[in-house]
Design an enzyme around this catalytic site. Structure first.
Site, PDB file in Angstrom:
ATOM      1  N   ARG A   1      13.563  -6.141   1.996  1.00 14.66           N
ATOM      2  CA  ARG A   1      12.930  -6.104   3.317  1.00 14.66           C
ATOM      3  C   ARG A   1      13.376  -4.877   4.104  1.00 14.66           C
ATOM      4  NH1 ARG A   1      13.036 -12.685   4.589  1.00 14.66           N
ATOM      5  NH2 ARG A   1      11.095 -13.079   3.432  1.00 14.66           N
TER       6      ARG A   1
ATOM      7  N   TYR B   1       3.870  -6.866   3.174  1.00 18.92           N
ATOM      8  CA  TYR B   1       4.848  -6.923   2.083  1.00 18.92           C
ATOM      9  C   TYR B   1       6.083  -7.757   2.419  1.00 18.92           C
ATOM     10  CZ  TYR B   1       2.840  -3.160  -0.850  1.00 18.92           C
ATOM     11  OH  TYR B   1       2.062  -2.401  -1.678  1.00 18.92           O
ATOM     12  N   GLU B   2       6.679  -8.335   1.364  1.00 16.99           N
ATOM     13  CA  GLU B   2       7.989  -9.007   1.415  1.00 16.99           C
ATOM     14  C   GLU B   2       8.115 -10.026   2.551  1.00 16.99           C
ATOM     15  OE1 GLU B   2      10.024  -8.938  -0.882  1.00 16.99           O
ATOM     16  OE2 GLU B   2       9.388  -7.184  -2.023  1.00 16.99           O
ATOM     17  N   GLY B   3       7.078 -10.821   2.719  1.00 13.24           N
ATOM     18  CA  GLY B   3       7.046 -11.779   3.823  1.00 13.24           C
ATOM     19  C   GLY B   3       6.378 -11.128   5.009  1.00 13.24           C
TER      20      GLY B   3
END
Length: 601
Positions: free
Chosen positions: A302, A443-445
């Site tokens: 993140r 992306y990534e959550g």
């Protein structure tokens, strides 16, 4: 400066490292004794040259050409990608922040993040291949067996083998617990993987000799949801005990997505086990621990996505400034009659430029300070210092990921605006940055998930003690700002008011969140924005103080003068937005649910 050009912002990077981070402190830690400031800055300078000269020229052609999937299942990357990647591997750039025991450079993660910024600015689509490999390295290093580490990490550190993360499925997006990919045990102790994964960046390509896929799947009898997920190494080509490459595994790219941006990065639909016997996989660690393993590398992942917001903003900022200095239109107030002025002389354009630059400086400070805290959390000799930095990392990660990626879209949009109508024309090149930036907020959550994580998990850490400590951290520069005198009086005033506003919203969330979670979730996104802006204000106040000290010693220091002006602009003109966000945080959920979905039609 052509739009396709990129120059590593070495002066800006060095300023942030020297005045907002502590390179001497990191070099004092046993793992980093060789990473003294002079050595670090030398590595960064050489990396900046490489990224500008070798990687950046591939950005525009990559956007025009994209990666193409052939009928044979092979992907052709844009012209120049193979050569740039080969030189990246030969230069050893991907190995810089990793364990020397497996061939890494052993530098702090902060140094790796600096290199990653320059690589991502040079070509975001290209950078995602090494970025995904870093995530896979991180997970195997923490949770793989020693045999797995010895077999896979040396080649992955060099980049000779790349890596991917296979989480998402057609019916399981952010809800990873709904995935259906299954793993069946084989007689030899390995597993056979069956299923399909989507949105797999760089899931297939020919730039590396092998691709090490990390695949989430369910084993027989696994419990439902995220508690029943295991993680497997599934290589594109099977690997012998001696590291030699064998036959192709039953892993196939069946299609690639046609995307708004980062077209050179192949976003693949991957099929496992379509030939019938299953793709050969190897369990990492224990069964049903896959999600826990994924989360050990999630902070770094993140952080890297937040960095993408910074990097693409920097890439957009450079041509915007050059264009504003060269483009003449209209006559600025006070300019000679009969002459058109560079648009940089017009107040509205100057405001856009200052906003872009201030956001870039604030993002860089947040990303670098976050990375430094990761190093200290892992390597500081004192237990209390490690614990304090772990808490800081946990708190800053959702801010870094969400705020920086939101700002990536804001700054790249301003870059188009400064170019006027030409910015909307693809041939100019600046529209690419806006298109490339938009995915980072997903992306990534998604950024909404980051906000939920912030109010649902991070505010409650240590019974609210972590956020209380952070608010005190934001106030800690007040005395120094007071000492700086009239020049920073307004900066001091606005930062103090902003922290007061954040404290008010924080108290409300801590008071109401437990009894009415929906109310807390309703205010999560504006609260994240508030806290991030105020944190950026704290960092930019520190930048102002550093620049103020430098100017006291040398009044002709142009870099320091620019840093002071930019920091003051951020705190005095951008930070006050936090006051307008308080009502959204404390309103609760009722206003959001006052309208029935049918009434929205």
């Amino acid at each position: 400066m052509a739009v396709s050009d990129y120059q590593a912002p070495l002066r800006d990077i060095r300023f942030t490292l020297e005045h907002l981070c502590d390179l001497d402190r990191l070099a004092s830690l046993p793992p980093f004794a060789h990473a003294d400031p002079a050595t670090v800055l030398g590595v960064i300078e050489e990396a900046g040259r490489f990224m500008a000269e070798v990687v950046a020229p591939t950005n525009e052609v990559g956007d025009r050409t994209g990666s193409v999937l052939g009928s044979d299942g092979r992907i052709t990357t844009p012209p120049g990608f193979d050569e740039a990647y080969r030189r990246y591997v030969e230069g050893g750039w991907g190995a810089v922040p990793f364990d020397p025991g497996y061939g890494g450079g052993g530098f702090p993660w902060l140094v790796g993040i600096v290199l990653q910024e320059m690589l991502t600015s040079a070509n975001m689509a290209f950078s995602m291949c090494p970025l995904l490999t870093q995530g896979a390295i991180d997970l195997i290093a923490h949770h793989g067996s020693e045999e797995q580490r010895e077999l896979y990490l040396p080649k992955m550190l060099t980049g000779e083998w790349s890596g991917t993360m296979n989480l998402t499925e057609p019916e399981a997006g952010s809800d990873v617990g709904a995935l259906r990919t299954r793993a069946e045990p084989a007689a030899d102790g390995s597993w056979r993987i069956f299923g399909q994964k989507i949105y797999i960046s760089w899931g297939e390509h020919e730039m590396a000799d092998n691709i090490v896929h990390l695949v989430l799947a369910r084993t027989p009898g696994a419990p439902p949801g995220t508690k029943g997920i295991s993680c497997f190494i599934v290589p594109k080509r099977l690997v012998g005990d001696d590291g030699s490459l064998g036959e192709r595994n039953d892993v196939t790219c069946v299609s690639i997505e046609h995307k708004m941006g980062i077209t050179a990065s192949p976003t693949c639909v991957m099929a496992y086990g379509d030939d019938g016997e299953g793709a050969v996989g190897y369990l990492i660690g224990e069964e049903n621990a896959g999600m826990a393993y994924m989360f050990t590398m999630m902070n770094n992942a993140r952080l890297s996505v937040g960095l993408e917001g910074l990097a693409i903003a920097e890439r957009a900022w450079q041509p915007a400034l050059a264009f504003a200095q060269e483009r003449r239109q209209g006559r600025a107030i006070g300019a000679p009659k009969g002459e058109s002025s560079p648009i940089v002389e017009h107040p509205d354009v100057r405001r856009m430029l200052l906003t872009m630059k201030a956001y870039v400086d604030a993002m860089r400070a947040l990303v670098f300070v976050n990375a430094e805290a990761i190093d200290l959390a892992a390597h500081a000799p004192d237990d209390a210092e490690r614990a304090a930095n772990r808490e800081l990392v946990e708190l800053l990660i959702p801010l870094t990921k969400a705020w920086c990626t939101d700002l990536g879209s804001v700054v790249t949009s301003l870059g188009i605006q400064i170019h006027g109508g030409m910015g909307y024309v693809e041939e100019t090149g600046v529209a690419q940055h806006y298109r490339d930036a938009r995915i980072t907020a997903i992306y990534e959550g998604t950024n909404g998930i980051q906000a939920i994580d912030l109010v649902g998990r991070k505010l409650g850490m240590r019974a609210g003690g972590v956020i209380t400590d952070h608010l005190a951290r934001l106030r800690s520069v007040d005395a120094d700002l007071a000492t700086a005198g009239d020049e920073l009086a307004a900066t001091r005033h606005e930062l103090a008011r902003a922290v007061d506003a954040v404290e008010e919203a924080t108290t409300w969330l801590l008071t109401h969140g437990a009894s009415d979670p929906n109310a807390a979730l309703a205010g999560a996104t504006p609260y994240l924005r508030m806290l991030a802006v105020a944190t950026g204000g704290w960092l930019m106040a520190r930048q102002a103080l550093a620049a103020h000290r430098l100017l006291a010693a040398d009044a002709d220091d142009e870099l320091a003068a620019g840093k002071l002006a930019t920091a003051r602009f951020f705190v005095e003109q951008l930070v006050p937005e936090v006051h307008g966000l308080v009502p959204s945080v404390v309103a609760g959920a009722d206003p959001l649910f006052a309208v029935h979905p049918a009434q929205l039609a």
